[in-house]
Design a protein around this motif. Structure first.
Motif, PDB file in Angstrom:
ATOM      1  N   PHE A 117       2.544  11.964  10.729  1.00 15.49           N
ATOM      2  CA  PHE A 117       3.119  12.185   9.412  1.00 15.49           C
ATOM      3  C   PHE A 117       2.195  13.078   8.587  1.00 15.49           C
ATOM      4  N   LYS A 118       2.625  13.363   7.364  1.00 14.95           N
ATOM      5  CA  LYS A 118       1.800  14.066   6.377  1.00 14.95           C
ATOM      6  C   LYS A 118       1.742  13.234   5.106  1.00 14.95           C
ATOM      7  N   MET A 119       0.629  13.303   4.396  1.00 12.96           N
ATOM      8  CA  MET A 119       0.560  12.642   3.106  1.00 12.96           C
ATOM      9  C   MET A 119       1.356  13.434   2.084  1.00 12.96           C
ATOM     10  N   GLU A 120       2.151  12.723   1.303  1.00  5.59           N
ATOM     11  CA  GLU A 120       2.907  13.331   0.216  1.00  5.59           C
ATOM     12  C   GLU A 120       1.920  13.998  -0.743  1.00  5.59           C
ATOM     13  N   THR A 121       2.343  15.089  -1.373  1.00 11.87           N
ATOM     14  CA  THR A 121       1.440  15.952  -2.140  1.00 11.87           C
ATOM     15  C   THR A 121       0.628  15.200  -3.188  1.00 11.87           C
ATOM     16  N   GLU A 122       1.296  14.390  -4.007  1.00  7.67           N
ATOM     17  CA  GLU A 122       0.567  13.667  -5.056  1.00  7.67           C
ATOM     18  C   GLU A 122      -0.367  12.616  -4.464  1.00  7.67           C
ATOM     19  N   THR A 123       0.070  11.967  -3.394  1.00 10.84           N
ATOM     20  CA  THR A 123      -0.768  10.971  -2.729  1.00 10.84           C
ATOM     21  C   THR A 123      -2.055  11.603  -2.224  1.00 10.84           C
ATOM     22  N   LEU A 124      -1.931  12.771  -1.600  1.00  4.06           N
ATOM     23  CA  LEU A 124      -3.117  13.478  -1.100  1.00  4.06           C
ATOM     24  C   LEU A 124      -4.029  13.891  -2.248  1.00  4.06           C
ATOM     25  N   SER A 125      -3.438  14.327  -3.344  1.00  5.39           N
ATOM     26  CA  SER A 125      -4.227  14.720  -4.514  1.00  5.39           C
ATOM     27  C   SER A 125      -4.978  13.524  -5.093  1.00  5.39           C
TER      28      SER A 125
ATOM     29  N   ILE B 265       6.453  11.069   5.789  1.00  2.84           N
ATOM     30  CA  ILE B 265       5.379  11.200   4.812  1.00  2.84           C
ATOM     31  C   ILE B 265       4.793   9.839   4.451  1.00  2.84           C
ATOM     32  N   ILE B 266       3.518   9.859   4.048  1.00  7.77           N
ATOM     33  CA  ILE B 266       2.806   8.683   3.557  1.00  7.77           C
ATOM     34  C   ILE B 266       2.723   8.808   2.047  1.00  7.77           C
ATOM     35  N   ARG B 267       3.212   7.798   1.331  1.00  3.39           N
ATOM     36  CA  ARG B 267       3.247   7.842  -0.130  1.00  3.39           C
ATOM     37  C   ARG B 267       2.755   6.512  -0.702  1.00  3.39           C
ATOM     38  N   VAL B 268       1.815   6.574  -1.636  1.00  5.25           N
ATOM     39  CA  VAL B 268       1.379   5.352  -2.330  1.00  5.25           C
ATOM     40  C   VAL B 268       2.426   4.959  -3.363  1.00  5.25           C
ATOM     41  N   LEU B 269       2.360   3.687  -3.784  1.00  2.56           N
ATOM     42  CA  LEU B 269       3.340   3.176  -4.735  1.00  2.56           C
ATOM     43  C   LEU B 269       2.883   3.293  -6.182  1.00  2.56           C
ATOM     44  N   LYS B 270       1.570   3.436  -6.382  1.00  3.97           N
ATOM     45  CA  LYS B 270       1.025   3.495  -7.743  1.00  3.97           C
ATOM     46  C   LYS B 270      -0.058   4.562  -7.806  1.00  3.97           C
ATOM     47  N   LYS B 271      -0.226   5.164  -8.971  1.00  6.32           N
ATOM     48  CA  LYS B 271      -1.227   6.214  -9.122  1.00  6.32           C
ATOM     49  C   LYS B 271      -2.651   5.682  -8.989  1.00  6.32           C
ATOM     50  N   ASN B 272      -2.850   4.401  -9.302  1.00  6.45           N
ATOM     51  CA  ASN B 272      -4.202   3.830  -9.209  1.00  6.45           C
ATOM     52  C   ASN B 272      -4.433   3.082  -7.897  1.00  6.45           C
ATOM     53  N   SER B 273      -3.554   3.298  -6.926  1.00 13.51           N
ATOM     54  CA  SER B 273      -3.599   2.536  -5.678  1.00 13.51           C
ATOM     55  C   SER B 273      -4.952   2.629  -4.968  1.00 13.51           C
ATOM     56  N   PHE B 274      -5.501   3.834  -4.858  1.00 18.54           N
ATOM     57  CA  PHE B 274      -6.765   4.013  -4.139  1.00 18.54           C
ATOM     58  C   PHE B 274      -7.959   3.485  -4.933  1.00 18.54           C
ATOM     59  N   TRP B 275      -7.800   3.367  -6.246  1.00 17.54           N
ATOM     60  CA  TRP B 275      -8.862   2.782  -7.064  1.00 17.54           C
ATOM     61  C   TRP B 275      -8.821   1.256  -6.968  1.00 17.54           C
TER      62      TRP B 275
ATOM     63  N   ASP C 257       0.803  -1.228   0.000  1.00 15.69           N
ATOM     64  CA  ASP C 257       0.000   0.000   0.000  1.00 15.69           C
ATOM     65  C   ASP C 257       0.834   1.276   0.000  1.00 15.69           C
ATOM     66  N   PHE C 258       1.821   1.372   0.906  1.00 12.77           N
ATOM     67  CA  PHE C 258       2.600   2.599   1.043  1.00 12.77           C
ATOM     68  C   PHE C 258       4.084   2.259   1.130  1.00 12.77           C
ATOM     69  N   THR C 259       4.922   3.204   0.767  1.00 12.06           N
ATOM     70  CA  THR C 259       6.368   2.948   0.777  1.00 12.06           C
ATOM     71  C   THR C 259       6.866   2.551   2.166  1.00 12.06           C
ATOM     72  N   ILE C 260       6.289   3.156   3.198  1.00 16.87           N
ATOM     73  CA  ILE C 260       6.772   2.875   4.557  1.00 16.87           C
ATOM     74  C   ILE C 260       6.401   1.474   5.015  1.00 16.87           C
ATOM     75  N   ASN C 261       5.512   0.791   4.266  1.00 16.28           N
ATOM     76  CA  ASN C 261       5.129  -0.582   4.599  1.00 16.28           C
ATOM     77  C   ASN C 261       5.734  -1.594   3.633  1.00 16.28           C
ATOM     78  N   ALA C 262       6.705  -1.167   2.832  1.00 13.35           N
ATOM     79  CA  ALA C 262       7.298  -2.047   1.821  1.00 13.35           C
ATOM     80  C   ALA C 262       8.790  -2.266   2.082  1.00 13.35           C
ATOM     81  N   LEU C 263       9.144  -2.379   3.354  1.00 13.95           N
ATOM     82  CA  LEU C 263      10.529  -2.600   3.774  1.00 13.95           C
ATOM     83  C   LEU C 263      10.689  -4.022   4.294  1.00 13.95           C
ATOM     84  N   TYR C 264      11.886  -4.594   4.089  1.00 12.98           N
ATOM     85  CA  TYR C 264      12.140  -5.981   4.461  1.00 12.98           C
ATOM     86  C   TYR C 264      13.429  -6.086   5.269  1.00 12.98           C
ATOM     87  N   LEU C 265      13.412  -6.926   6.285  1.00 11.23           N
ATOM     88  CA  LEU C 265      14.617  -7.292   7.025  1.00 11.23           C
ATOM     89  C   LEU C 265      14.834  -8.783   6.852  1.00 11.23           C
ATOM     90  N   GLU C 266      15.939  -9.147   6.221  1.00 10.25           N
ATOM     91  CA  GLU C 266      16.225 -10.577   5.993  1.00 10.25           C
ATOM     92  C   GLU C 266      16.710 -11.218   7.296  1.00 10.25           C
TER      93      GLU C 266
END
Length: 233
Positions: free
Chosen positions: A183-191, A155-165, A123-132
């Motif tokens: 945090f704050k939503m990144e500008t494009e994510t909020l838009s 900031i909260i940022r989606v990974l794809k422009k159609n993520s919310f759809w 869903d978001f960049t901050i949730n796409a991290l891995y520890l091996e």
């Protein structure tokens, strides 16, 4: 980043579980990774109460071994995921996946994928991290999407422009994380979020899924801020 510090932030019970799983995975030549919320919370120095893991292959085989050796109750799903019930703890484990959404708001179709494809389906960049995982710790932090930088920028940022759809429940999650962490939503994510709401994307998802996401928000320690923000948006 000091991975030893991250490992030492885990409760002893969770360390013990990870150690058992790593040993079993090593015997089967399967790599295991801590992923998502637990990694995010370790970096933010927040309490970790849950474990979310992914394996790079053969999840079904690993689950069978877990069942044979430890008699754990296991509930697999059709999404290449499973819940493993320890004595007083539930572990979420999945195989690395790729996915597509046949319709907006529908549940995704999944198939085995790489670690990188697994990151980009989140869903978001901050949730796409891995520890091996390694014997008694973590061997490396893996970040394909700039999640560490976004944590640092708060900031909260989606990974794809159609993520919310694809999944409108991400709108509620975006607000919940924004308010939980300050945090704050990144500008494009909020838009994108505002555009999705304007187009009534919630009409494409079942009330049950929306309700479940909303209930998670009501369980936040401070429910006033996310409710106010949801109302505002």
């Amino acid at each position: 980043m000091n991975l030893e510090i991250f490992y030492n932030r885990l409760p002893e019970k969770l360390k013990h579980i990870l150690s058992q799983l790593f040993k079993l995975g090593k015997e089967m030549n399967i790599k295991l990774y801590l992923v998502g919320g637990p990694v995010r919370d370790l970096i933010l120095n927040r309490e970790v109460l849950d474990l979310d893991l992914v394996v790079n292959r053969d999840l079904e085989v690993l689950l069978e071994r877990l069942k044979e050796e430890f008699s754990f109750k296991i509930e697999p799903t059709r999404f290449l995921t499973a819940k493993v019930y320890f004595d007083d703890f539930i572990l979420d484990i999945a195989e690395t996946r790729k996915e597509y959404y046949p319709l907006p708001g529908a549940l995704p179709e999944v198939s085995p994928g790489t670690l990188k494809s697994d990151a980009y389906r989140r869903d978001f960049t901050i949730n796409a991290l891995y520890l091996e995982l390694t014997t008694n710790g973590f061997s490396k932090l893996i970040d394909y999407v700039g999640g560490v930088k976004d944590l640092q920028k708060k900031i909260i940022r989606v990974l794809k422009k159609n993520s919310f759809w694809e999944d409108p429940t991400r709108i509620i999650r975006a607000v919940r994380y924004e308010q939980r962490f300050g945090f704050k939503m990144e500008t494009e994510t909020l838009s994108l979020l505002k555009k999705a709401v304007k187009e009534n994307v919630f009409s494409t998802v079942t009330p049950q899924r929306l309700g479940a996401e909303f209930i998670r928000t009501l369980r936040e320690k401070n429910i006033f801020n996310p409710l106010r923000r949801l109302d505002e948006l």
